[in-house]
Design a protein around this motif. Structure first.
Motif, PDB file in Angstrom:
ATOM      1  N   GLU A 101      -0.090   4.757  -6.901  1.00  0.00           N
ATOM      2  CA  GLU A 101      -0.784   4.499  -5.626  1.00  0.00           C
ATOM      3  C   GLU A 101      -1.437   5.756  -5.054  1.00  0.00           C
ATOM      4  O   GLU A 101      -1.064   6.873  -5.384  1.00  0.00           O
ATOM      5  N   ARG A 102      -2.389   5.501  -4.131  1.00  0.00           N
ATOM      6  CA  ARG A 102      -2.978   6.535  -3.259  1.00  0.00           C
ATOM      7  C   ARG A 102      -3.566   7.706  -4.039  1.00  0.00           C
ATOM      8  O   ARG A 102      -3.376   8.867  -3.672  1.00  0.00           O
ATOM      9  N   TYR A 125      10.203   0.754  -5.976  1.00  0.00           N
ATOM     10  CA  TYR A 125       9.973   1.946  -5.149  1.00  0.00           C
ATOM     11  C   TYR A 125      11.252   2.781  -4.993  1.00  0.00           C
ATOM     12  O   TYR A 125      11.535   3.310  -3.932  1.00  0.00           O
ATOM     13  N   ASP A 159       4.249   7.922  -0.097  1.00  0.00           N
ATOM     14  CA  ASP A 159       2.866   7.998   0.401  1.00  0.00           C
ATOM     15  C   ASP A 159       2.389   9.448   0.503  1.00  0.00           C
ATOM     16  O   ASP A 159       3.103  10.307   1.036  1.00  0.00           O
ATOM     17  N   GLU A 201       3.366   7.042   7.491  1.00  0.00           N
ATOM     18  CA  GLU A 201       2.895   6.953   6.106  1.00  0.00           C
ATOM     19  C   GLU A 201       1.396   7.215   6.015  1.00  0.00           C
ATOM     20  O   GLU A 201       0.750   7.553   6.998  1.00  0.00           O
ATOM     21  N   SER A 221       4.901  -1.500   5.331  1.00  0.00           N
ATOM     22  CA  SER A 221       4.497  -1.992   4.013  1.00  0.00           C
ATOM     23  C   SER A 221       2.997  -2.303   3.997  1.00  0.00           C
ATOM     24  O   SER A 221       2.210  -1.539   4.526  1.00  0.00           O
ATOM     25  N   TRP A 222       2.603  -3.448   3.420  1.00  0.00           N
ATOM     26  CA  TRP A 222       1.164  -3.760   3.356  1.00  0.00           C
ATOM     27  C   TRP A 222       0.625  -4.265   4.688  1.00  0.00           C
ATOM     28  O   TRP A 222      -0.569  -4.508   4.824  1.00  0.00           O
ATOM     29  N   GLN A 256      -5.209   0.044   7.205  1.00  0.00           N
ATOM     30  CA  GLN A 256      -4.284   1.189   7.107  1.00  0.00           C
ATOM     31  C   GLN A 256      -5.040   2.383   6.533  1.00  0.00           C
ATOM     32  O   GLN A 256      -5.749   2.259   5.525  1.00  0.00           O
ATOM     33  N   LYS A 417       9.610  -2.398   1.118  1.00  0.00           N
ATOM     34  CA  LYS A 417      10.094  -1.722  -0.096  1.00  0.00           C
ATOM     35  C   LYS A 417      11.584  -1.970  -0.322  1.00  0.00           C
ATOM     36  O   LYS A 417      12.042  -2.073  -1.443  1.00  0.00           O
TER      37      LYS A 417
END
Ligand code: GAL
Length: 442
Positions: A101-102, A125, A159, A201, A221-222, A256, A417
């Motif tokens: 991710e990211r 996670y 994150d 985050e 989360s999302w 986000q 998570k």
């Protein structure tokens, strides 16, 4: 007559050129090959006169890492898919059934190398790392070196974001506070330079007129929440908590944070906020992007208004889609129910309402003979109610086409998570207020 035709051609070209500069938020974008732009948790690098967009190349089926993708563009609107620059590895931190991710990329001024940092994890996670990969070219094959090290040890965080300062120093930003300075070759960590108390985050940083701004989200989360920011006149701090940068309750205009791109426009630098509007589990097609210019004046940072369409060259609001409208006010949550409309080519747009009971629709475009040209998921869920653009099709040549919006009876819903909190929709509603047919490009 010839003059009139010439004038008409020129004005259409101008109109096309102007329209080609428009960023539409919260709807799927298509690349130059007509595929959905799949670049989540993204960043943009400006290099060699082009913008390079790196992001999570999500799938619609699972959260397992499917690779990081790279797109390039001259104008932030028309994107060419370059390639998957880091695919699923045979094993290791980004092997099969892992999370990636990211992804963030920076060009190291000392070595000229492109350095990619990312969050790597297991599907639960529970095995987080910050990974590092490098490539001699921006859109080449990135070689994954494994976890980035600090004092010889891997960083076990999730994150993350990056920031490159005007003096060429590179920084790694970590959820819940730590800021690390990278070594001169960007391949390891030199020092922890700050710990920002109260951080959340999805960190993203930029600098304007000597002031550093650090954006962050809450831990949901999302799900979207009201993201907030800090300022400091030195990256080492002290960092001052400032509050929300979007009006409270809009949940960061339903997104986000992931990155801020400094847009150089008319002798000014306008920070462009980049955010994700996640849609689990159909992240590849139904998660969208929110990119908006920010106002940064001293300690005040704001995106006061949501623009569903804006001109990337001028950083100005554009009127949203205009064309032949049909009002539907059509609501259904019954699987298989559908709304259909014919159109004569050009683009077709769908405007609809989303809320906590929204579900997924499939939107498809077909020829009159039934042959399906395009089909994708569109999410009618949002925690807070909203009405706006949900879809704008590609530009089709003149002809007979059919738009079909079908209720799937599925919803965007997921767990945090730790698997203790359920998030997402409680219904399956698809709510289409109107459709708009446009002849020309938008
Ligand atoms: C968010 C995070 C995302 C992703 C998601 C998974 O909080 O910012 O990058 O990890 O959680 O639940």
């Amino acid at each position: 007559m010839v003059r009139i035709i010439l004038l008409w051609i020129m004005s259409s070209l101008l109109c096309l050129a102007a329209n080609a500069q428009v960023i539409h938020n919260g709807i799927p974008w298509f690349d130059e090959q007509g595929n959905i732009i799949n670049a989540h948790g993204a960043c943009i690098v400006e290099d060699g006169g082009r913008y390079w967009l790196f992001g999570e190349y999500k799938s619609d089926e699972s959260n397992a890492f499917p690779g990081f993708g790279c797109y390039s563009s001259a104008d932030l609107v028309n994107w060419r898919f370059e390639r998957i620059v880091l695919p699923v590895q045979k094993d290791g931190i980004l092997g099969p059934d892992r999370v990636g991710e990211r992804v963030k990329v920076m060009k190291c001024p000392k070595t000229g190398e492109y350095v990619m940092l990312m969050h790597a994890d297991d599907l639960g996670y529970n095995d987080p790392y910050i990974g590092i990969a490098t490539s001699p070219t921006i859109n080449g094959d990135y070689t994954l070196h494994g976890p980035i090290l600090f004092d010889g040890k891997p960083l076990r965080h999730w994150d993350m974001g990056t920031f490159q300062d005007t003096d060429g120093k590179g920084y790694l930003l970590i959820h819940h506070g730590p800021i690390y300075r990278l070594s001169d070759d960007y391949r390891s960590i030199e020092a922890k330079v700050a710990h920002v108390e109260g951080m959340g985050e999805s960190p993203a940083m930029f600098k304007k007129n000597g002031l550093y701004y650090l954006l962050t989200s809450n831990l949901t989360s999302w799900e979207r929440n009201d993201n907030y920011y800090f300022t400091a006149s030195s990256i080492e701090g002290p960092w001052k908590k400032q509050g929300y940068f979007c009006p409270e309750g809009t949940l960061t205009w339903n997104s986000q944070s992931t990155f801020v791109l400094p847009l150089r426009r008319d002798n000014d630098t306008i920070p462009m906020y980049m955010g994700d509007r996640w849609s689990y589990p159909h992240q590849a097609s139904a998660a969208t992007y929110v990119w908006l210019p920010m106002k940064a004046e001293g300690e005040k940072l704001a995106i006061p208004e949501y623009w569903d369409a804006w001109n990337a060259a001028k950083a100005e609001k554009k009127l949203s889609i205009q064309g032949r409208e049909q009002v539907h006010n059509w609501i259904s949550d019954k699987k298989g129910d559908c709304l259909e409309r014919e159109f004569d080519g050009g683009r077709i747009a769908v405007v609809g309402k989303t809320d906590g009971n929204g579900g997924y629709a499939t939107i498809s475009i077909s020829y009159a003979n039934g042959k399906v040209l395009d089909k994708l998921f569109v999410d009618f869920y949002s925690k807070i109610p909203d009405e706006g653009l949900r879809f704008v099709s590609k530009n089709y040549p003149k002809g007979k086409y059919r738009l079909r919006i079908e209720v799937t009876g599925t919803q965007s819903a997921w767990y945090n998570k730790k698997k203790t909190i359920r998030y997402g929709s409680h219904g399956y509603l698809v709510n289409v207020t109107k459709t708009i047919e446009m002849e020309a490009d938008v």
